[in-house]
Design a protein around this motif. Structure first.
Motif, PDB file in Angstrom:
ATOM      1  N   ASP A   1       0.829  -1.197   0.000  1.00  0.00           N
ATOM      2  CA  ASP A   1       0.000   0.000   0.000  1.00  0.00           C
ATOM      3  C   ASP A   1       0.869   1.254   0.000  1.00  0.00           C
ATOM      4  OD1 ASP A   1      -2.530   1.297   0.024  1.00  0.00           O
ATOM      5  OD2 ASP A   1      -2.235   1.733   2.169  1.00  0.00           O
ATOM      6  N   ALA A   2       1.932   1.259   0.797  1.00  0.00           N
ATOM      7  CA  ALA A   2       2.853   2.399   0.827  1.00  0.00           C
ATOM      8  C   ALA A   2       3.550   2.558  -0.520  1.00  0.00           C
ATOM      9  CB  ALA A   2       3.881   2.218   1.938  1.00  0.00           C
ATOM     10  N   ALA A   3       3.935   1.469  -1.138  1.00  0.00           N
ATOM     11  CA  ALA A   3       4.598   1.542  -2.435  1.00  0.00           C
ATOM     12  C   ALA A   3       3.657   2.110  -3.497  1.00  0.00           C
ATOM     13  CB  ALA A   3       5.091   0.161  -2.856  1.00  0.00           C
ATOM     14  N   ARG A   4       2.386   1.788  -3.371  1.00  0.00           N
ATOM     15  CA  ARG A   4       1.409   2.264  -4.336  1.00  0.00           C
ATOM     16  C   ARG A   4       1.069   3.727  -4.122  1.00  0.00           C
ATOM     17  NH1 ARG A   4      -3.736   2.487  -3.693  1.00  0.00           N
ATOM     18  NH2 ARG A   4      -3.824   1.017  -1.985  1.00  0.00           N
TER      19      ARG A   4
ATOM     20  N   HIS B   1       7.668   7.615  -3.111  1.00  0.00           N
ATOM     21  CA  HIS B   1       8.840   8.419  -2.773  1.00  0.00           C
ATOM     22  C   HIS B   1       9.383   8.107  -1.374  1.00  0.00           C
ATOM     23  CE1 HIS B   1       5.352  10.574  -1.196  1.00  0.00           C
ATOM     24  NE2 HIS B   1       6.173  11.083  -0.280  1.00  0.00           N
ATOM     25  N   THR B   2       8.570   7.446  -0.524  1.00  0.00           N
ATOM     26  CA  THR B   2       9.022   7.136   0.841  1.00  0.00           C
ATOM     27  C   THR B   2       9.836   5.847   0.909  1.00  0.00           C
ATOM     28  OG1 THR B   2       6.990   5.951   1.350  1.00  0.00           O
ATOM     29  CG2 THR B   2       7.046   8.302   1.874  1.00  0.00           C
ATOM     30  N   LEU B   3       9.789   5.054  -0.140  1.00  0.00           N
ATOM     31  CA  LEU B   3      10.523   3.787  -0.157  1.00  0.00           C
ATOM     32  C   LEU B   3      11.831   3.951  -0.920  1.00  0.00           C
ATOM     33  CD1 LEU B   3       7.587   1.340  -0.930  1.00  0.00           C
ATOM     34  CD2 LEU B   3       8.619   1.863   1.281  1.00  0.00           C
ATOM     35  N   ARG B   4      12.825   3.202  -0.487  1.00  0.00           N
ATOM     36  CA  ARG B   4      14.100   3.213  -1.174  1.00  0.00           C
ATOM     37  C   ARG B   4      14.541   1.774  -1.400  1.00  0.00           C
ATOM     38  NH1 ARG B   4      18.408   2.944   2.992  1.00  0.00           N
ATOM     39  NH2 ARG B   4      17.337   2.978   4.981  1.00  0.00           N
ATOM     40  N   SER B   5      15.277   1.580  -2.446  1.00  0.00           N
ATOM     41  CA  SER B   5      15.753   0.219  -2.716  1.00  0.00           C
ATOM     42  C   SER B   5      17.014  -0.039  -1.906  1.00  0.00           C
ATOM     43  CB  SER B   5      16.029   0.029  -4.210  1.00  0.00           C
ATOM     44  OG  SER B   5      17.134   0.798  -4.589  1.00  0.00           O
ATOM     45  N   LEU B   6      17.195  -1.275  -1.570  1.00  0.00           N
ATOM     46  CA  LEU B   6      18.362  -1.687  -0.786  1.00  0.00           C
ATOM     47  C   LEU B   6      19.219  -2.627  -1.611  1.00  0.00           C
ATOM     48  CD1 LEU B   6      16.688  -2.519   2.632  1.00  0.00           C
ATOM     49  CD2 LEU B   6      17.980  -0.474   2.042  1.00  0.00           C
ATOM     50  N   GLU B   7      20.512  -2.476  -1.434  1.00  0.00           N
ATOM     51  CA  GLU B   7      21.433  -3.433  -2.029  1.00  0.00           C
ATOM     52  C   GLU B   7      21.812  -4.439  -0.952  1.00  0.00           C
ATOM     53  OE1 GLU B   7      25.165  -2.635  -4.242  1.00  0.00           O
ATOM     54  OE2 GLU B   7      24.018  -0.879  -4.896  1.00  0.00           O
ATOM     55  N   LEU B   8      21.521  -5.682  -1.216  1.00  0.00           N
ATOM     56  CA  LEU B   8      21.831  -6.715  -0.239  1.00  0.00           C
ATOM     57  C   LEU B   8      23.305  -7.064  -0.306  1.00  0.00           C
ATOM     58  CD1 LEU B   8      18.779  -9.126  -0.497  1.00  0.00           C
ATOM     59  CD2 LEU B   8      19.267  -7.431   1.245  1.00  0.00           C
TER      60      LEU B   8
END
Length: 85
Positions: A4-7, A11-18
């Motif tokens: 729901d937040a991603a939709r 802008h509040t989500l960021r991708s992570l590099e594992l």
């Protein structure tokens, strides 16, 4: 919730590099969670065994589903009923 937040607020989500360090930490956390789940199952089975050892009629009256249901409720619920049975 995350979907729901991603939709609604991408802008509040960021991708992570594992990295190997993050992967190792997640592996430890998952292992810890699995250990806790196994310990909860062992404890529940031990309580069930003790209850049926001291009150064998309890299992005959209520069956497996009663003792295997909600762990805490089964223990407190069984104690009162077992003395009256």
């Amino acid at each position: 919730m995350i979907a729901d937040a991603a939709r609604t607020m991408p802008h509040t989500l960021r991708s992570l590099e594992l990295t190997d360090e993050i992967t190792a930490e997640l592996t430890v956390l998952v292992g810890f969670d699995q250990d806790l789940a196994a310990e909860a199952t062992r404890t529940s089975n031990r309580i069930r065994g003790l209850l049926t050892q001291f009150h064998p009629s309890l299992e005959r009256v209520h069956g497996d589903s009663y003792l295997l249901g909600d762990g805490g409720a089964a223990v407190t619920g069984c104690a009162g009923r077992a003395t009256r049975a």
